[in-house]
Design a protein around this motif. Structure first.
Motif, short mmCIF file in Angstrom:
data_model
loop_
_atom_site.label_atom_id
_atom_site.label_comp_id
_atom_site.label_asym_id
_atom_site.label_seq_id
_atom_site.Cartn_x
_atom_site.Cartn_y
_atom_site.Cartn_z
N ASN A 505 -55.64 -19.37 -102.01
CA ASN A 505 -55.68 -17.93 -101.73
C ASN A 505 -56.01 -17.10 -102.96
N GLY A 506 -56.11 -17.76 -104.14
CA GLY A 506 -56.45 -17.02 -105.35
C GLY A 506 -55.49 -15.87 -105.63
N ASP A 507 -54.23 -16.01 -105.19
CA ASP A 507 -53.19 -14.99 -105.36
C ASP A 507 -53.51 -13.70 -104.61
N LEU A 508 -54.39 -13.78 -103.61
CA LEU A 508 -54.67 -12.62 -102.76
C LEU A 508 -53.72 -12.68 -101.57
N HIS A 509 -52.84 -11.73 -101.49
CA HIS A 509 -51.76 -11.83 -100.51
C HIS A 509 -52.03 -11.03 -99.24
N GLY A 510 -52.68 -9.90 -99.35
CA GLY A 510 -52.90 -9.07 -98.18
C GLY A 510 -54.17 -9.43 -97.43
N PHE A 511 -54.13 -9.28 -96.11
CA PHE A 511 -55.31 -9.52 -95.28
C PHE A 511 -56.32 -8.39 -95.47
N GLU A 512 -57.59 -8.76 -95.66
CA GLU A 512 -58.68 -7.79 -95.74
C GLU A 512 -59.77 -8.20 -94.76
N ASP A 513 -60.31 -7.23 -94.08
CA ASP A 513 -61.40 -7.51 -93.14
C ASP A 513 -62.72 -7.54 -93.88
N ARG A 514 -62.90 -8.58 -94.66
CA ARG A 514 -64.18 -8.82 -95.31
C ARG A 514 -64.37 -10.33 -95.45
N PRO A 515 -65.61 -10.78 -95.67
CA PRO A 515 -65.90 -12.21 -95.58
C PRO A 515 -65.01 -13.09 -96.45
N ILE A 516 -64.59 -14.17 -95.84
CA ILE A 516 -63.75 -15.16 -96.52
C ILE A 516 -64.46 -15.72 -97.75
N ASN A 636 -54.63 -24.71 -103.33
CA ASN A 636 -54.97 -25.23 -104.66
C ASN A 636 -55.86 -24.21 -105.37
N ASN A 637 -55.34 -23.66 -106.45
CA ASN A 637 -56.06 -22.63 -107.19
C ASN A 637 -56.38 -23.06 -108.62
N TYR A 638 -56.52 -24.36 -108.83
CA TYR A 638 -56.70 -24.86 -110.19
C TYR A 638 -58.05 -24.47 -110.80
N ALA A 639 -59.12 -24.62 -109.99
CA ALA A 639 -60.48 -24.41 -110.50
C ALA A 639 -61.14 -23.24 -109.78
N PHE A 691 -40.03 -15.83 -95.82
CA PHE A 691 -41.12 -16.80 -95.99
C PHE A 691 -42.27 -16.18 -96.78
N TYR A 692 -42.63 -14.95 -96.42
CA TYR A 692 -43.72 -14.26 -97.11
C TYR A 692 -43.37 -14.02 -98.58
N ALA A 693 -42.14 -13.65 -98.83
CA ALA A 693 -41.71 -13.42 -100.22
C ALA A 693 -41.83 -14.69 -101.04
N GLU A 694 -41.52 -15.83 -100.42
CA GLU A 694 -41.63 -17.09 -101.15
C GLU A 694 -43.09 -17.47 -101.37
N LEU A 695 -43.92 -17.24 -100.36
CA LEU A 695 -45.35 -17.54 -100.50
C LEU A 695 -45.97 -16.76 -101.66
N ARG A 699 -43.34 -18.47 -108.45
CA ARG A 699 -43.20 -19.93 -108.51
C ARG A 699 -44.34 -20.63 -107.78
N LEU A 700 -44.61 -20.25 -106.55
CA LEU A 700 -45.69 -20.91 -105.80
C LEU A 700 -47.06 -20.55 -106.36
N GLU A 701 -47.20 -19.36 -106.91
CA GLU A 701 -48.47 -19.03 -107.57
C GLU A 701 -48.73 -19.98 -108.73
N LYS A 702 -47.71 -20.27 -109.51
CA LYS A 702 -47.88 -21.18 -110.65
C LYS A 702 -48.14 -22.61 -110.16
N LEU A 703 -47.40 -23.03 -109.14
CA LEU A 703 -47.58 -24.39 -108.64
C LEU A 703 -48.99 -24.61 -108.10
N SER A 704 -49.63 -23.56 -107.59
CA SER A 704 -50.98 -23.72 -107.02
C SER A 704 -52.01 -24.08 -108.08
N ARG A 705 -51.65 -23.98 -109.36
CA ARG A 705 -52.57 -24.33 -110.44
C ARG A 705 -52.17 -25.63 -111.14
N LEU A 706 -51.21 -26.34 -110.56
CA LEU A 706 -50.71 -27.57 -111.18
C LEU A 706 -50.96 -28.82 -110.34
N HIS A 707 -51.69 -28.70 -109.23
CA HIS A 707 -51.83 -29.81 -108.29
C HIS A 707 -52.30 -31.11 -108.95
#
Length: 747
Positions: A505-516, A636-639, A691-695, A699-707
């Protein structure tokens, strides 16, 4: 010539099981060898007074002890503190002195099979004798011995056969009967089998020291001894297996066995050697056995099931045999013991069936690839959706822009206008929409859809087909980024594996109506072995009849007659191995590739959209929750990877064209509104708010770069298995962390 019946001198001593006790005369003394079923200590066995312990050895976990007793000594041994009068069986090695012999097991096979086995090898190998260990329990009234004796006499077979029975069971106590499909290594569906209770009388052999027993009781003076079983046939060559061993360096050669099968046995007929005309095209390895010339072998050689200990086989001489699997594992359906999609006819077996057995086996049906136009033809996507309304148009526009022509989309239980939008798109000839029949078919939604799609004309008419989900984008990196460029890069391919690249998700949390594909560029590195989903793939395949049905990751139900027609390449254009042809769905260290094409997999999108994804459930593994563990695995946000960005203009042009239609634009706006409303509804509940607060937490933002630093069990256990000190490590340094199955850390 004829049949001699013998028994092992075994008995259950209570403190241990004695498999056999063998005595032979040597220089005025009697030498007694005791074979136990376990590693009993030598000091636990006290021989008669005046005896000398000669040697102690073992075969696996079974102890072998040898003693030189005075000539007149009674074989009374104290074993584990208790005294036993042992009955010893005399060595009869003179029976087979200088002869070519087999050592084999019989575990339920008929006398007819054994007689055919003997006759074949008398004719082709110069067989003169055989020692057959009959695994039947004492007193078994199966008529085997009488039928074998009668057959040897009536056919006047020039072969001496010793049939040996045991008073104690010799099988593995935790396995079902050896004939059961569960005991076949390649048998499909073992996890679903109803397995009968185990019995060591007919389960696979566990007492491997029986080969040493047969050596010192019967075969030590034979010219050569080959170890194959009564459903095995040696391959006929100019040199017999016995002559090969007799001339081999060290007197030992390796035998390699290949499993063979019938395609089918005619109703009401018994399976025959001559029915076995097929082998597996993708089989690896095989059965290993041996043939030995005792006089030339090392004096301390130990005979075992698959090899001879303390001896090295002659590497320049090996011989082959076929294991006739339906004789060993009788079943009414061949598919119980082997995937029939792996079977092909084997010319040497066809010749053997015709010339040696005079048999007319059931042949495989002849098939040819379906004639298709040699050009590109139409390219179709089959997919399933549920509440994906805000994402449909971009996905459709993108895949139309790169060259897909047709879209067959199944939906179920939608509440955001997905099905209504698709019905409207169908009315404009942009897609074909179907209600998912999974409830009527009692199948998972995705499987039901694919099963139904096989009969759809849109699939039948397609030259190329792929099963692609709405969160997956075919990212073609060669040429101009279109299917035509991909086909030009691999012109001879008829299957193309497109390996997933997991996009976070690249740390983008809110939904936006624009191309994925504009929003999310952070992803897994190309080299991403874990989690196992990271290298899953989808397959773009030419629809020419190589397979019988659609599958989630690749077509399924290989027509094995056509396996040589498969030209399957990975995402870099390199050939895929034949081991993948039947059911491979995940790339490996040797098969992953991203140079020509990859499948961008946006499994999580924004954190807000993931709430809706979790709420709607999965289309395949419907019973599995898409919770924190799923988010952790797939986010996974490593690269970073911007390779798809060059196709944004083409996608945008097609998307704008679609949205220029007021009805399409209104349907899209409705789905976006419903999506936003669902997000608000979920976030208003305590569970989803937490659940959203944890997402979205640090912590989870950091873990997404450690896979890349984590082992497989970390992804199975979830983010809670990772200590805080690991979280603080530098993602760019070289380190590794995992946990065991119990959650214990391993650095």
């Amino acid at each position: 010539m004829g049949l001699i019946e013998r028994r092992l001198a075994g008995q259950d001593l209570g403190v241990a099981i004695l498999l056999d006790a063998v005595v032979h005369q040597d220089g005025g003394a009697q030498v007694v060898t005791l074979f136990f079923d376990r590693l009993i200590a030598a000091e636990e066995v006290i021989p008669p007074e005046g005896s000398v312990a000669e040697e102690a050895g073992a075969v696996g976990d079974a102890r072998i002890l040898r003693y030189r007793l005075p000539q007149d000594a009674h074989p009374r041994f104290t074993i584990c503190g208790e005294a036993f009068d042992l009955t010893c069986a005399p060595s009869e090695c003179g029976l087979f002195e200088g002869q070519n012999a087999f050592i084999a097991q019989r575990n339920g096979e008929s006398a007819e099979i054994v007689l055919q086995w003997l006759a074949y090898h008398i004719e082709t190998q110069g067989l003169e004798a055989a020692v057959v260990l009959d695994r039947a329990p004492p007193g078994a009234e199966d008529g085997f011995a009488a039928a074998l004796r009668e057959g040897l006499e009536s056919h006047a077979l020039p072969c001496q056969v010793v049939m040996v029975q045991s008073p104690v069971p010799l099988g593995k106590p935790d396995l079902p009967p050896e004939a059961h499909p569960f005991c076949v290594s390649e048998s499909p569906g073992k996890d679903r089998m109803k397995v009968p209770p185990s019995s060591p009388w007919n389960s696979p052999l566990g007492a491997f020291s029986v080969y040493e027993i047969m050596r010192i009781r019967f075969l030590a003076q034979a010219r050569a001894v080959a170890n194959i079983d009564v459903h095995d046939l040696m391959v006929e060559t100019d040199t017999s297996v016995f002559d090969a061993a007799a001339t081999a360096e060290g007197g030992l050669i390796t035998l390699f066995g290949r499993h063979c099968y019938p395609w089918r046995v005619r109703a009401g007929q018994k399976a025959h050697f001559g029915d076995h005309i097929c082998v597996q095209f993708d089989a690896t390895g095989g059965r290993q056995r041996w043939c030995i010339a005792p006089a030339k072998s090392a004096p301390d050689a130990v005979w075992r099931l698959v090899r001879v200990g303390n001896a090295r086989p002659d590497s320049t001489l090996t011989m082959g045999f076929y294991r006739h699997m339906l004789l060993r594992h009788p079943t009414r359906s061949i598919s119980k013991i082997v995937p029939k999609t792996s079977l092909i006819e084997h010319e040497p077996l066809l010749q053997l069936s015709a010339t040696t057995w005079g048999h007319k086996p059931v042949r495989m049906p002849e098939l040819a690839v379906t004639s298709k136009e040699t050009g590109r033809g139409r390219c179709a996507i089959v997919t399933t959706m549920k509440n994906e309304g805000p994402f449909i148009l971009e996905w459709l526009a993108y895949h139309r822009a790169i060259g897909f022509d047709d879209f067959l989309i199944y939906t179920n239980d939608c509440t955001d206008g997905t099905d209504t939008m698709l019905e409207m798109l169908q009315s404009k000839s942009l897609v074909q929409h179907r209600d998912n029949p999974f409830r009527q078919m009692d199948m998972r939604p995705q499987h039901a859809a694919l099963h139904s799609a096989d009969d759809e004309q849109i699939v039948k008419d397609a030259t190329w087909v792929a099963c692609i989900d709405v969160d997956e984008y075919v990212n073609i990196k060669c040429g101009d980024g279109t299917l035509d460029a991909l086909f030009a890069a691999v012109p001879d391919a008829n299957m193309i594996a497109m390996t997933w690249r997991l996009f976070g998700n690249g740390d983008l949390h809110g939904f936006e109506d624009r191309p994925i594909i504009e929003q999310f560029q952070r992803c897994a590195p190309e080299y991403a072995r874990k989690p196992h989903q990271a290298w899953g793939f989808k397959t773009l395949f030419r629809n020419i009849g190589l397979f019988r049905k659609l599958g989630v990751h690749r077509p399924k139900g290989l027509n094995p007659q056509l396996w040589e027609e498969i030209n399957w390449v990975n995402g870099s254009g390199a050939p895929m191995p034949r081991s993948m042809f039947r059911n491979g769905w995940r790339s490996t260290i040797n098969t992953y590739g991203y140079d020509l094409v990859q499948l961008n997999h946006y499994a999580v999108r924004s954190a807000e959209s993931f709430l809706v994804k979790r709420d709607r459930g999965r289309v395949n593994h419907v019973e599995r929750d898409q919770g924190l563990a799923y988010w952790f695995r797939m986010n996974n946000n490593y690269a970073e990877d911007h390779s798809i960005a060059r196709m944004v203009p083409a996608m945008r042009a097609e998307l704008d064209r679609l949205l220029s239609d007021p009805e399409i634009a209104a349907a899209h706006a409705h789905s976006v509104d419903r999506h936003r409303a669902k997000i608000a509804e979920l976030k208003a509940t305590p569970n989803y708010a937490a659940f959203y607060a944890e997402l979205t937490g640090a912590r989870l933002e950091k873990l997404s770069r450690l896979h890349r630093h984590f082992g497989a069990n970390v992804f199975l256990k979830g983010p809670s298995s990772i200590p805080d000190d690991v979280l603080e490590r530098d993602p760019d340094k070289d380190w590794f962390f995992t946990v065991d199955h119990d959650g214990e850390t391993q650095h």
